[in-house]
Scaffold this active site. Structure first.
Site, PDB file in Angstrom:
ATOM      1  N   ASN A  68      29.755 -20.111 -78.295  1.00 45.29           N
ATOM      2  CA  ASN A  68      29.137 -18.807 -78.117  1.00 45.29           C
ATOM      3  C   ASN A  68      28.585 -18.320 -79.435  1.00 45.29           C
ATOM      4  O   ASN A  68      29.110 -18.642 -80.501  1.00 45.29           O
ATOM      5  CB  ASN A  68      30.130 -17.784 -77.540  1.00 45.29           C
ATOM      6  CG  ASN A  68      30.892 -17.061 -78.629  1.00 45.29           C
ATOM      7  OD1 ASN A  68      30.386 -16.125 -79.240  1.00 45.29           O
ATOM      8  ND2 ASN A  68      32.102 -17.520 -78.913  1.00 45.29           N
ATOM      9  N   ASN A  98      39.602  -4.759 -83.096  1.00 46.99           N
ATOM     10  CA  ASN A  98      39.047  -5.803 -83.945  1.00 46.99           C
ATOM     11  C   ASN A  98      38.003  -5.160 -84.862  1.00 46.99           C
ATOM     12  O   ASN A  98      37.018  -4.600 -84.404  1.00 46.99           O
ATOM     13  CB  ASN A  98      38.424  -6.901 -83.064  1.00 46.99           C
ATOM     14  CG  ASN A  98      37.885  -8.055 -83.873  1.00 46.99           C
ATOM     15  OD1 ASN A  98      36.873  -7.935 -84.555  1.00 46.99           O
ATOM     16  ND2 ASN A  98      38.552  -9.191 -83.801  1.00 46.99           N
ATOM     17  N   CYS A 127      34.131 -14.179 -88.126  1.00 50.63           N
ATOM     18  CA  CYS A 127      33.112 -14.399 -87.105  1.00 50.63           C
ATOM     19  C   CYS A 127      32.050 -15.338 -87.653  1.00 50.63           C
ATOM     20  O   CYS A 127      31.421 -15.046 -88.670  1.00 50.63           O
ATOM     21  CB  CYS A 127      32.443 -13.090 -86.662  1.00 50.63           C
ATOM     22  SG  CYS A 127      31.146 -13.404 -85.445  1.00 50.63           S
ATOM     23  N   GLY A 240      43.446 -19.934 -78.968  1.00 50.52           N
ATOM     24  CA  GLY A 240      42.532 -21.066 -78.970  1.00 50.52           C
ATOM     25  C   GLY A 240      42.817 -21.966 -77.777  1.00 50.52           C
ATOM     26  O   GLY A 240      43.736 -22.778 -77.811  1.00 50.52           O
TER      27      GLY A 240
END
Lengths: 310, 253
Positions: A68, A98, A127, A240
């Protein structure tokens, strides 16, 4: 079995929460189940100002996972505080914001603004999909320590630093976050990847690279958590590729005190609720008598020290 | 919207690389408007669901009809599903075409695999006494489908890239000539086609159904986002839940 866990700032009914960016601000999932069932909710990333993010296509399927490159699309911290958080506050579950940004000042501003409304912060220094900031703070230990320490000094709630796996030495980054005063760690963010379409001869994702998530990254996350657990005395929220209760147990054995479920929410919007229901029985099946006994269990520790860490 | 294991009650090829699948389940009773879609988990081998628009609905039989085209490994694997198999389906999703509007004469424009949702729309419009004219574009005759079904609902014009069915050319060759004979248009097809139609019919009320690669399909992941004109404060729309159907001027194509 009681599966509640206490972490800095967070009293979790269970150790399962949706991961940032995979759950929006909760509204879409509230039509499927009661969000109060969740251990906690990690909100989609907040930045100082509104961000559109990257052009589409923003996702691509891979073997056992997906790429993504959303690019931190969000309405900006003020709107998140005023228009998104009130909806979530109606639920009986802790909120983790976040916090993201391109500069130290932006991280401080976002953290200072949003910390009053939530139970903890997840500091997003990892990120991979934005051009400025983001991951550079997460790959340079000096910057990681500085941004952690500056956010800590403005935050009224505990700070969990979200680590990037796109580094050679994850322990160095974990130690830097600890030196900066982190209350916990969140690991891992996505691994930078790419997929090229043979028909167009070009990367599928318009940003070219994207963050790899899903079961494909789980062994990397397990290894990193196992390493960091031995080196740094901070609670870890592991994530994950979690799709099953076995995955959760594996994460906790490696050293996670709680876990976040990410892209599996896209396959099955009910996944978090289902895992919460299934976890006690799964723990009993493997002979655990408490949730604390699982944490760090792969390091041959006793239940007592696991308790200490939680 | 719900997640449900729907039963495949019919599954057959209708054109080159194009398949028709009829699914039975509660989702069929929850379809609100034509133009909505279902998000299908093909199998454990595929990480992401595949959005497929709903081509027809029989709420009395709890059945929906889907038409899909093989475009990659996922849709290829879907062709192997047998009647009687159960499929993991999320839906119905998205905002469809408005049929409550004061429409008197409608133009329907479909391109390729964008044609299916327009069939259920055309049926609904005709049921409400609205006159429907349809323009369908396909690559070739062997890739065409639903043409006869649309003929039962009104005048149909077909264009193909190679002239093997109807006129050789693009749907816009025909829609331009029809201008003035309708008050609203409804279009679904490739983005280039939607853009051409929206430009050509700039002064007519229109609705467009868009396609984009999706993640969650419920509005949470922000994968399928499109731009809006500059005066729109929000600045974006999500194809999966704000759309897939938009007013022609609501989004930037």
């Amino acid at each position: 079995m009681d599966i509640s866990i206490s972490l800095p700032g967070l009293d979790l009914k269970n150790p399962i929460m949706p991961a940032s960016g995979c759950f929006g601000f909760g509204k879409e999932f509230a039509q499927f189940y009661d969000l109060s069932d969740l251990g906690a909710i990690i909100l989609k990333a907040a930045t100082g100002e509104k961000r559109y993010g990257n052009e589409a296509p923003r996702v691509a399927e891979t073997s056992s996972g997906m790429l993504n490159a959303i690019g931190l699309q969000n309405p900006g911290v003020e709107k998140i505080v005023n228009e998104e958080i009130p909806f979530l506050k109606a639920y009986d579950t802790p909120l983790i914001a976040n916090v993201s940004g391109s500069t130290m000042e932006e991280y401080e501003h976002v953290a200072a603004t949003i910390c009053k409304e939530v139970d903890a912060l997840e500091l997003n220094i990892s990120c991979p999909n934005v051009k400025e900031g983001g991951v550079q703070f997460g790959t340079d230990p000096r910057l990681a320590e500085e941004v952690t320490s500056r956010v800590k000094s403005v935050s009224t709630v505990p700070v969990y630093v979200k680590l990037s796996p796109n580094v050679t030495d994850i322990v160095a980054l974990a130690k830097a976050a600890a030196s900066g005063g982190a209350d916990g760690l969140s690991m891992i963010n996505t691994l930078t990847g790419m997929k090229i379409d043979p028909a167009t001869r070009k990367p599928i994702i318009s940003n070219q690279t994207g963050g790899l998530s899903g079961p494909a990254v789980k062994p990397v996350a397990i290894r990193m958590i196992h390493q960091v657990y031995q080196a740094v005395n901070l609670p870890i929220i592991g994530m994950g590729g979690i799709e099953t209760t076995d995955d959760i147990i594996e994460y906790m054995l490696a050293g996670a005190s709680a876990v976040a479920v990410g892209s599996a929410n896209f396959k099955n919007p009910l996944i978090c609720k289902e895992l919460i229901e299934q976890l006690p029985e799964a723990l009993e099946r493997y002979g655990f008598s408490s949730i604390e006994e699982v944490i760090g269990g792969a390091h041959h520790e006793t239940a007592a020290s696991g308790l200490f860490r939680a | 919207m719900r997640r449900e294991w729907m039963e495949i009650v019919e599954h057959n090829a209708v054109a080159k690389d194009t398949y028709r699948m009829v699914l039975k389940g509660q989702i069929a009773e929850e379809v609100k408007d034509p133009g909505q879609f279902v998000h299908i988990q093909v199998s454990e081998r595929f990480f992401l669901r595949r959005p497929v628009s709903i081509a027809d609905v029989h709420p009395d039989k709890s059945e929906i009809t889907l038409l899909y085209k093989v475009l990659g490994d996922g849709t290829e694997a879907l062709t192997e599903k047998q009647t009687g198999d159960k499929l993991d389906v999320l839906g119905p999703g998205g905002q469809g075409f408005p049929v409550e509007e004061d429409v008197r004469e409608a133009l329907i424009v479909g391109g390729g695999i964008g044609v299916p949702p327009l069939y259920y729309l055309a049926k609904q419009l005709v049921e409400q006494g609205i006159k429907v004219t349809t323009v369908l574009g396909f690559r070739s005759k062997e890739e065409s489908f639903l043409v006869e079904e649309f003929k039962d609902l009104g005048a149909v014009y077909v264009t193909t890239d190679d002239g093997s069915l109807g006129e050789q050319g693009l749907v816009t060759d025909r829609t331009g000539e029809l201008k003035g004979s309708f008050d609203t248009y409804f279009a679904c097809g490739p983005t280039v086609m939607l853009k051409a139609i929206a430009n050509q019919l700039d002064d007519v009320r229109g609705y467009l159904s868009m396609e984009e690669r999706m993640g969650c399909g419920i509005g949470a992941c922000f994968a399928c986002v499109v731009h809006t004109p500059e005066d729109d404060e929000k600045g974006y729309r999500r194809v999966c839940c704000d759309g897939p159907v938009f007013k022609a001027k609501e989004v930037v194509l």
